[in-house]
Design a protein around this motif. Sequence first.
Motif, PDB file in Angstrom:
ATOM      1  N   GLY B 340       0.848  -1.188   0.000  1.00 47.46           N
ATOM      2  CA  GLY B 340       0.000   0.000   0.000  1.00 47.46           C
ATOM      3  C   GLY B 340       0.881   1.234   0.000  1.00 47.46           C
ATOM      4  N   TYR B 341       0.370   2.340  -0.508  1.00 41.54           N
ATOM      5  CA  TYR B 341       1.178   3.556  -0.532  1.00 41.54           C
ATOM      6  C   TYR B 341       0.280   4.784  -0.589  1.00 41.54           C
ATOM      7  CZ  TYR B 341       0.191   3.356  -5.583  1.00 41.54           C
ATOM      8  OH  TYR B 341      -0.438   3.282  -6.797  1.00 41.54           O
ATOM      9  N   ALA B 342       0.879   5.896  -0.283  1.00 46.61           N
ATOM     10  CA  ALA B 342       0.192   7.182  -0.466  1.00 46.61           C
ATOM     11  C   ALA B 342       0.840   7.861  -1.652  1.00 46.61           C
ATOM     12  CB  ALA B 342       0.350   8.047   0.777  1.00 46.61           C
ATOM     13  N   VAL B 343       0.068   8.669  -2.359  1.00 49.30           N
ATOM     14  CA  VAL B 343       0.655   9.417  -3.458  1.00 49.30           C
ATOM     15  C   VAL B 343       0.245  10.882  -3.346  1.00 49.30           C
ATOM     16  CG1 VAL B 343      -1.246   8.754  -5.009  1.00 49.30           C
ATOM     17  CG2 VAL B 343       0.885   9.597  -5.996  1.00 49.30           C
ATOM     18  N   GLU B 344       1.246  11.741  -3.498  1.00 51.38           N
ATOM     19  CA  GLU B 344       1.001  13.184  -3.545  1.00 51.38           C
ATOM     20  C   GLU B 344       1.121  13.633  -4.990  1.00 51.38           C
ATOM     21  OE1 GLU B 344       2.523  15.744  -0.050  1.00 51.38           O
ATOM     22  OE2 GLU B 344       4.077  14.279  -0.461  1.00 51.38           O
ATOM     23  N   TYR B 345       0.311  14.591  -5.370  1.00 48.65           N
ATOM     24  CA  TYR B 345       0.333  15.016  -6.775  1.00 48.65           C
ATOM     25  C   TYR B 345      -0.149  16.460  -6.897  1.00 48.65           C
ATOM     26  CZ  TYR B 345      -4.563  13.763  -6.071  1.00 48.65           C
ATOM     27  OH  TYR B 345      -5.826  13.659  -5.556  1.00 48.65           O
ATOM     28  N   ASP B 346       0.158  17.073  -8.015  1.00 52.62           N
ATOM     29  CA  ASP B 346      -0.292  18.434  -8.286  1.00 52.62           C
ATOM     30  C   ASP B 346      -1.718  18.416  -8.819  1.00 52.62           C
ATOM     31  OD1 ASP B 346       2.142  19.418  -7.621  1.00 52.62           O
ATOM     32  OD2 ASP B 346       2.824  19.766  -9.690  1.00 52.62           O
ATOM     33  N   PHE B 347      -2.469  19.390  -8.426  1.00 48.43           N
ATOM     34  CA  PHE B 347      -3.763  19.600  -9.078  1.00 48.43           C
ATOM     35  C   PHE B 347      -3.917  21.078  -9.373  1.00 48.43           C
ATOM     36  CE2 PHE B 347      -6.879  21.562  -6.094  1.00 48.43           C
ATOM     37  CZ  PHE B 347      -6.052  21.704  -5.001  1.00 48.43           C
TER      38      PHE B 347
END
Lengths: 467, 624
Positions: B340-347
């Motif tokens: 499992g993982y978390a993902v950060e991203y631009d919006f």
Amino acid sequence: MKVPALPLDGDTIVAVSTPFGVGGIGIVRISGPAAEKTAAQLFHPKTPSERFTSHQFYYGHICDPRDNSVVDEALMVLMRAPKTYTREDIVEIHCHGGALPVRRILELVVSRGVRPAEPGEFTRRAFMNGRIDLVQAEAVADIVEAKSATALRFAQRQLDGGLSQEIRGVRETLKDLLMEMEAWLDFPEEDLPDPDFDRIRGRIEEMIGAVRELSATYAEAHLYRDGVSLVIGGRPNVGKSTLLNVLVGKERAIVSPLPGTTRDYLEESVVLAGIPVRMIDTAGLREDAGEIEARGVAFARRQIETADFLLYVVDATRLESERWGRVADFAPAGRTLVVINKIDLVPAAALESGMGSLPPGVPRVAVSALYRTGIENLGEEIERQLTGDKLDLDSRAVITNVRHRQALERCLDALERAAGQASARPVPGDLLAADLRHALRALGEILGETTPEEILRGIFDTFCIGK
Amino acid sequence: MGEYPKTYEVVVIGAGHAGCEAALATARMGLSTLLLTANLDTIAQMSCNPAIGGLAKGQLVREVDALGGEMARCIDRTGIQFRLLNRRKGPAVRSSRAQADRYEYRRYMKRVLEEQENLDLKQAIVERIVAGEGRVCGVETEHGVYFPSKTVIVTTGTFLRGLMHVGLRQQEGGRAGDVCVKGLSASLESLGLRLGRLKTGTPPRLDGGTIDFEGLEPQYGDENPRPFSFTTREITRPQVPCHITYTSERTHEIIRAGLDCSPLYTGVIKGTGPRYCPSIEDKVVRFPEKVRHQIFLEPESMETREIYPNGVPTSLSLDTQIRFLRTIPGLERVEIMRPGYAVEYDFAFPTQLKPTLESKQVTNLFLAGQVNGTSGYEEAAAQGIMAGINAAASLRGEEPLILGRSDAYIGVLIDDLVTHGTNEPYRMFTSRAEYRLLLREDNADLRLFEKGYERGLLSRERYEACARKKRQIAAVLEMLSERRLKPDPPTQARLREIGQAPLKQPVNLKQFLRRPSAGVAHLPLLGIPMEPFDAGVWEEVEIQVKYESYIEREIEEVERLRKFENLAFPEDMRYRDLSGLSREVQEKLEQIRPVNLGQASRISGVTPAAIASLMIHLKKRGSR
């Protein structure tokens, strides 16, 4: 949703267009397509006519269509579009200037489905319908802004204290229930317990009780809302003006909370027991007056007749010469207090015997306006007479604004439907939630809206969501 | 390689759920379309849970279908467990949900794209959007190819500067095993768009062969699964169950002990995560009194043993992940196949968009899907099809298609995004819709088919079918208000037979149907045949009769407010110059630049008095 307060055009609106305390007449103004129909339902001309002629005054009575009781005598003028201020059909009802008749007529009109106007709405409509020059658009926008700001401050003040507390209480309960419902509807796969609908119905019924009670205070609270007119009458030289000065002086530190109150030597506004009181000194009533004075006397009698309350002042030294039978003709029964003035001039025993000549059962107070004896007592007696045992402002919240009243009634309707849905099995969750939303939205008109985001926030704070 | 010899009318960047719908829409409307994806093998990939639909999302899927989109048909053909949620809570909150075979799903969608006329499908990472004089002219790829294009639709999901976290280790990428797109963020910023940072998470994937399903509670699909698409006759694929298990106090202890390696709790993750989909560590910390948390074990596909444990998204260290999982009943011997993982991203802040999803800054640049701060495949697809429709409208000089909040959840979604913006991944809930009773799954076709047909996305045949259904519903409703039941002995006897209370007075059939216990199923027994109308017509009739007063109340409200929706603001309105508006309101209006008075009224802080003033100014301009 900010739905209900948005400036809708095309429906029919009503407002009182004379401020409290100004002039002897009150004007209730209706504008919009249903104006004529509404007038026809409420106004009964002395000489019945098929159809009202535009721009012509009619004399008659305003009657409550529910029981045909007469509310007030009035002049009515219908002005058909487009030659009117708003370029819509306008009806004006000119009635007695006492706060009570104006307010009752306003309520009657609202009960026929007419919406209380938003601040500045007549002017805005006049503009929108091309009645006011485009050059003035900015000015109109400013007027609307300013009137709204004033109205808001005013409504806010009315909401101070106990009232908003109680409505807020209902709103919190509504939010809780709606949160529970929405969580149940939106998150069926979460490990959440089913709502206990018997408990929910119980809480809805509690709210119904509370809202109904609040709404009912509106009828009782007209004194606090509109104030009363108190006329000081009596024969010449019994000390009416002195009494007025004493009464006003005593209360001068308390400022009337109502705007537009005119102050001149004839009228003074004070607040007694939380009630705005407009005190009117009148010319002395005498029968052998000259022509000019006679006119003043006639005016005084009319004021006495339309007053909410009469202080009838008599001279303690001349008690026997009062013709009580004639006084009873015009003094409104149950709304009259006899003030026996100048008691400093008569011995106690004489006063005692003189009092015997008063008709039995009429409340009375003995004072000396000059030496300010008995004034305290008089003030208390006035307060007691005004409020009776109806209301105690300190311990109870009262609804004083017709708009708030309307919102509470809408809330009540929705709650009653909600109680019905909560009793059905299986509970139609979408309908129950719709009713709770409507109830909440109605309260939003008083306290400000509750957004869906607030409900969601509540859900995420309260329940562990996250399949 | 330089400039590509063909100028496309539309280039879509990203072939996720938004991109597929956007590209299909424009191609179906006859526009030459290029769909670019970083990886042709992960088209319409389900990055998180392998399911379509759910509350409010089911409505979105059906609305996309009613407008001529593909998502509903795709899940109908690839779903392996269908359930209608909230069956007994009322039709407005009934929503379909289906487990998907994730491999079948993406293969189906890829095939549809390949077979679509006017649509080219290519693998390439876009590095830059090229614009001149405030208008897009094309895109440039990592290989240095420049594709000239009249419009560009950005549907890049979580890939912009994607950063994944497992424990305190980080890796660049928008999804496990996939690339990270860096150039495009800077390109968007240079075009004047403001970007923010969000976070989402996903659970580990488990080896089903190491799970002991014996003793776990199975959850089966519906016996007669209802398709998502109005065009699907029936669901033919075999259905499989999911299983339910729970965490325990022991699980929570391990999670708590592992928090020192949590990127969430050590402040490594800066982006905001969704409140409705917290990680398991979040749930344990925020609700310490809860002794167990529910987990659905969902099959990912028929071709793999991989299992998706719905309910335990996490970015704890891999070591903690495996240890807490093994405390869960059925998972004692479990093996993790993917962490499992978390993902950060631009919006991109969606208040920078018009309700058409076109950027306010750059003409013919559209953004749709997760890049606008939403979450969920359905939310993405809904924006995708709308961006496609409006890109086409813009190219052809036609009126844009803007759905109202009373027309569709799609309307609620886009209006919320462009009017309020969002600070967390935005997901649709039915509680967001003020006209929830109108926006049902069952009537999505009736609400939208005319619009889909007008835009050229529905066939004539499908249009006729919907129009016929609409006519039939009206005819049946009329018949029901005309036909009466009289309290004569045979009628009373029949009512008794079907367990209904006898009549006290004559009623029409509508009134009869309003009895809580009565339904259209009773009608044949009372001599009213169901034929020739099909079940869809009767379902609609029953809902409309039973909910009549409530539905009418909502429609009245909509009508009352329609005027505001119809009062459009000129594009060059200078709110700062308007009198009668507070400074705060002026600033808000300048920022959002609402298209009409209705939208203006929904901006927080815009008072009814300000709306009145705006009406006056509009009137003044209109009369000039």
